[in-house]
Every structure is written in C-alpha cells, then in structure tokens.
Design a protein around this motif. Structure first.
Motif, mmCIF file in Angstrom:
data_model
loop_
_atom_site.group_PDB
_atom_site.id
_atom_site.type_symbol
_atom_site.label_atom_id
_atom_site.label_comp_id
_atom_site.label_asym_id
_atom_site.label_seq_id
_atom_site.Cartn_x
_atom_site.Cartn_y
_atom_site.Cartn_z
ATOM 1 N N UNK A 101 0.859 -1.180 0.000
ATOM 2 C CA UNK A 101 0.000 0.000 0.000
ATOM 3 C C UNK A 101 0.894 1.228 0.000
ATOM 4 N N UNK A 102 0.598 2.245 -0.818
ATOM 5 C CA UNK A 102 1.446 3.440 -0.823
ATOM 6 C C UNK A 102 1.541 4.073 0.559
ATOM 7 N N UNK A 103 2.760 4.467 0.928
ATOM 8 C CA UNK A 103 2.964 5.168 2.192
ATOM 9 C C UNK A 103 2.482 6.609 2.029
ATOM 10 N N UNK A 104 1.682 7.071 2.972
ATOM 11 C CA UNK A 104 1.142 8.432 2.918
ATOM 12 C C UNK A 104 1.532 9.201 4.176
ATOM 13 N N UNK A 105 1.746 10.509 3.993
ATOM 14 C CA UNK A 105 2.011 11.373 5.143
ATOM 15 C C UNK A 105 0.733 12.007 5.683
ATOM 16 N N UNK A 106 -0.387 11.724 5.038
ATOM 17 C CA UNK A 106 -1.657 12.322 5.447
ATOM 18 C C UNK A 106 -2.091 11.785 6.802
ATOM 19 N N UNK A 107 -2.884 12.574 7.516
ATOM 20 C CA UNK A 107 -3.410 12.187 8.827
ATOM 21 C C UNK A 107 -4.907 11.920 8.707
ATOM 22 N N UNK A 108 -5.370 10.903 9.422
ATOM 23 C CA UNK A 108 -6.787 10.528 9.385
ATOM 24 C C UNK A 108 -7.293 10.298 10.818
ATOM 25 N N UNK A 109 -7.342 11.346 11.635
ATOM 26 C CA UNK A 109 -7.681 11.151 13.053
ATOM 27 C C UNK A 109 -9.148 10.868 13.339
ATOM 28 N N UNK A 110 -10.023 11.064 12.355
ATOM 29 C CA UNK A 110 -11.454 10.955 12.637
ATOM 30 C C UNK A 110 -12.094 9.672 12.092
ATOM 31 N N UNK A 111 -11.285 8.693 11.727
ATOM 32 C CA UNK A 111 -11.831 7.440 11.192
ATOM 33 C C UNK A 111 -12.769 6.739 12.177
ATOM 34 N N UNK A 112 -12.399 6.592 13.467
ATOM 35 C CA UNK A 112 -13.339 5.929 14.399
ATOM 36 C C UNK A 112 -14.674 6.652 14.497
ATOM 37 N N UNK A 113 -14.659 7.989 14.534
ATOM 38 C CA UNK A 113 -15.897 8.764 14.623
ATOM 39 C C UNK A 113 -16.742 8.577 13.370
ATOM 40 N N UNK A 114 -16.127 8.609 12.195
ATOM 41 C CA UNK A 114 -16.873 8.457 10.943
ATOM 42 C C UNK A 114 -17.520 7.082 10.851
ATOM 43 N N UNK A 115 -16.769 6.049 11.207
ATOM 44 C CA UNK A 115 -17.314 4.689 11.148
ATOM 45 C C UNK A 115 -18.437 4.506 12.152
ATOM 46 N N UNK A 116 -18.232 4.983 13.369
ATOM 47 C CA UNK A 116 -19.264 4.847 14.397
ATOM 48 C C UNK A 116 -20.529 5.606 14.008
ATOM 49 N N UNK A 117 -20.367 6.783 13.417
ATOM 50 C CA UNK A 117 -21.526 7.577 12.993
ATOM 51 C C UNK A 117 -22.270 6.903 11.847
ATOM 52 N N UNK A 122 -10.668 2.433 2.219
ATOM 53 C CA UNK A 122 -9.294 2.808 1.902
ATOM 54 C C UNK A 122 -8.991 2.466 0.454
ATOM 55 N N UNK A 123 -8.235 3.339 -0.197
ATOM 56 C CA UNK A 123 -7.822 3.108 -1.576
ATOM 57 C C UNK A 123 -6.497 3.824 -1.809
ATOM 58 N N UNK A 124 -5.500 3.073 -2.279
ATOM 59 C CA UNK A 124 -4.179 3.632 -2.586
ATOM 60 C C UNK A 124 -3.588 4.404 -1.405
ATOM 61 N N UNK A 125 -3.816 3.883 -0.205
ATOM 62 C CA UNK A 125 -3.225 4.495 0.981
ATOM 63 C C UNK A 125 -4.008 5.657 1.548
ATOM 64 N N UNK A 126 -5.101 6.046 0.927
ATOM 65 C CA UNK A 126 -5.947 7.137 1.423
ATOM 66 C C UNK A 126 -7.286 6.580 1.904
ATOM 67 N N UNK A 127 -7.907 7.301 2.832
ATOM 68 C CA UNK A 127 -9.232 6.919 3.332
ATOM 69 C C UNK A 127 -10.276 7.886 2.794
ATOM 70 N N UNK A 128 -11.435 7.329 2.418
ATOM 71 C CA UNK A 128 -12.531 8.114 1.857
ATOM 72 C C UNK A 128 -13.810 7.847 2.647
ATOM 73 N N UNK A 129 -14.686 8.845 2.674
ATOM 74 C CA UNK A 129 -15.957 8.721 3.385
ATOM 75 C C UNK A 129 -17.106 9.200 2.496
ATOM 76 N N UNK A 130 -17.886 8.294 1.904
ATOM 77 C CA UNK A 130 -19.125 8.715 1.237
ATOM 78 C C UNK A 130 -20.132 9.131 2.317
ATOM 79 N N UNK A 131 -20.822 10.218 2.085
ATOM 80 C CA UNK A 131 -21.756 10.714 3.098
ATOM 81 C C UNK A 131 -22.826 11.559 2.439
#
Length: 316
Positions: A130-146, A177-186
C-alpha cells in the motif's frame, strides 16, 4: 455438568446478555446461587469485565468491552487471520488501530513456538503493498461509528486546491481505503445529495444534534453512488482500450463504469458518468496515452484537448 463446560457456557451467556442476576443464572444452569457467584468470580479473574449494581433492581452487567468466548482455530486459520491483520500495518491510521495491534499481539503470543517460527519465516515473503502516505486521518473511528449509528457530524472540511475550509453537516455512509488514502461517502446536508470526502481533508469533526438524521439504513458502500447519480446530470461514455489500457482501467474504473473485455485482452468502457467527473477522467485517460481512445462524450474529448494544449504550452 462439568465445571469447565459450565464456565464456558456461562461466559457465552453473560456476553450475550446485557444485564442479569445471580438467581437468573442459577435457575438457568441448575446450580446454587453460591456456585454462580464463585463462577462469576473466576470469569472476572479470567478477564471478563463484570461489574455489580446494588439495590432492588441491581444485578450484574458486562462492560462494553466484552470478551468473546475462546474459539478453536486450526493452524492454517490462525496464520491466515494473523496475516489479514498484519497486512494493515502499512496504514498508519485505522478506525480500530489499537484493537488491531492488540489482537495481533495476542494471536502471536499464544501460538505454539513452531507456528510462530513459521510466521516469522513468512513475514518477509508475503506482503500487501500500500502506498505510504504522510496524510493524517484522526477521525476514522468517529466516521465509522456515525455511519453505523446513523449519526450526523458537523465538520470543517478543506476542499481540493486552495479553497477555504467549509463547515459541512454530513451523515456518513461508511469509510473505505484506496491507494493508501481513506474516503468517506456521506450525505451532505449543505448540498442536499451524497458526496465523497477525503478523510485527511477533515480538519475537525464532532457529533451534531442540530439536524435530525435521515434513514440511510438501506444505503451502503456498494450502492451510495447509484443514489447520487440518480440526482445529477449524466452523459454516456465510450472508450476503446488496448490490453494494457484495459488492465489499468479494470483496476481504477471498472467499479464505476462497465468494462467489456474481449478475448485478445482489449476492451471497451461503456456506460454513463456524471458530467462533474469529466475533468478527473480527462487527466486519467491522458495518463494512459495511446492505450485509450475516447470516443464519447464530446465534453470529455474537449477537456482532454484543453489539458493537452496547456501541457504543450508549458513545455514549449
């Protein structure tokens, strides 16, 4: 009933129940209340998170972090589960990061020595790149739980480019997750439609009770785009592909646009797309070079010509 079997069934019973009393368990298992109390004490020492409530309506409860009963895995199953979790190590952010690391540690620690040796030999021979990314994704637990709870989130979102951050009220459908990035359809309440958000562009997020949530129980990651596309202006697309082009499109676009493959490996992309995706697709097909020939829509062909003219002028 042997004590070991009773403890096993008791563990499964208390995990299944939200609340229970000693008398209820004693009647269910056909033993005395004193025996149940001793059994509950043993379960607590084994790690089952029990706590008692006093008073006329008291009893016992199991904390949210419930412990699953022991499960017997074959050696092959245990190794497969270990590597399924091990594959996530390239993602520095996960919605269950701490839990995944803990589960991986338990699997490895309690395996027999020869199985651990086998895993150690396989670690450098099996990988899921998986590509290494420097991006931060601190809200993944909140998005999934919501998404699971059907909850509205108010967030500050930084759009692509140099646009100013915007306040958005969204109701997540899920995350992927796709290509090392996380996405949220909403569902976006400001746009009145479904949108796809990059999770690293979410600057802040918190649950909101100001907007009543919609019933999105029938909307999930496999069908949210169909709900979106029913509300936007679509256009037909047709692209001829060489065998190499078909391979690349199969990996990137076939989920969104039907890909028809031929026996020689070549193919044809044919379906419908929202007009809003024309700029992205123009850049994508330029990257394929001679491996793709766009036949329609005219808007996509003109956008490709425009981008190529810009590139030509840049390197002239």
């Amino acid at each position: 009933m042997p004590k070991s079997k009773r403890l096993m069934e008791l563990m499964m019973t208390v995990n299944r129940k939200r609340k229970f009393t000693v008398r209820e368990l004693a009647e269910e298992f056909g033993v005395s209340s004193r025996t149940i109390l001793r059994d509950l004490q043993e379960l607590s020492e084994l790690g089952v998170p029990l706590y008692s409530e006093v008073g006329p309506h008291g009893g016992y409860r199991v904390l949210n972090e419930r412990v699953l009963p022991p499960i017997a895995f074959t050696e092959g199953e245990a190794v497969a589960i270990f590597f399924a979790s091990h594959a996530l190590r390239h993602y520095h952010y996960l919605p269950f990061e701490t839990e995944a690391a803990s589960a991986l540690g338990k699997f490895y620690h309690f395996m027999p020595g020869d199985v651990r040796d086998r895993i150690d030999e396989m670690k450098n021979r099996v990988d899921f790149v998986t590509p290494e990314r420097n991006s931060r994704f601190p809200y993944l637990p909140l998005l999934l739980d919501s998404a699971v709870r059907g909850q509205v989130i108010r967030m500050e979102y930084a759009p692509a480019g140099d646009g100013q951050p915007e306040c958005r009220d969204i109701q997540p459908v899920g995350i992927y997750a796709k290509n090392g990035l996380w996405y949220c359809p909403a569902y976006c309440y400001q746009r009145g439609d479904f949108r796809l958000f990059r999770c690293d562009r979410i600057l802040s997020a918190a649950p909101s009770s100001e907007i009543p949530p919609l019933d999105l129980s029938e909307v999930h990651l496999d069908n949210w785009e169909a709900r979106k596309r029913s509300k936007v202006h679509n256009t037909n697309i047709r692209v001829e592909l060489s065998p190499t082009g078909a391979e690349l499109c199969e990996a990137e676009l076939s989920r969104h646009i039907p890909l028809h493959l031929r026996e020689d490996g070549s193919g044809c992309l044919q379906g419908s797309i929202p007009l809003g995706e024309v700029p992205f697709l123009a850049s994508f097909f330029i990257g394929l070079g001679r491996e793709a020939t766009v036949l329609e829509p005219p808007e996509l062909i003109e956008e490709i010509k425009r981008k190529l003219a810009e590139l030509t002028a840049k390197y002239r």
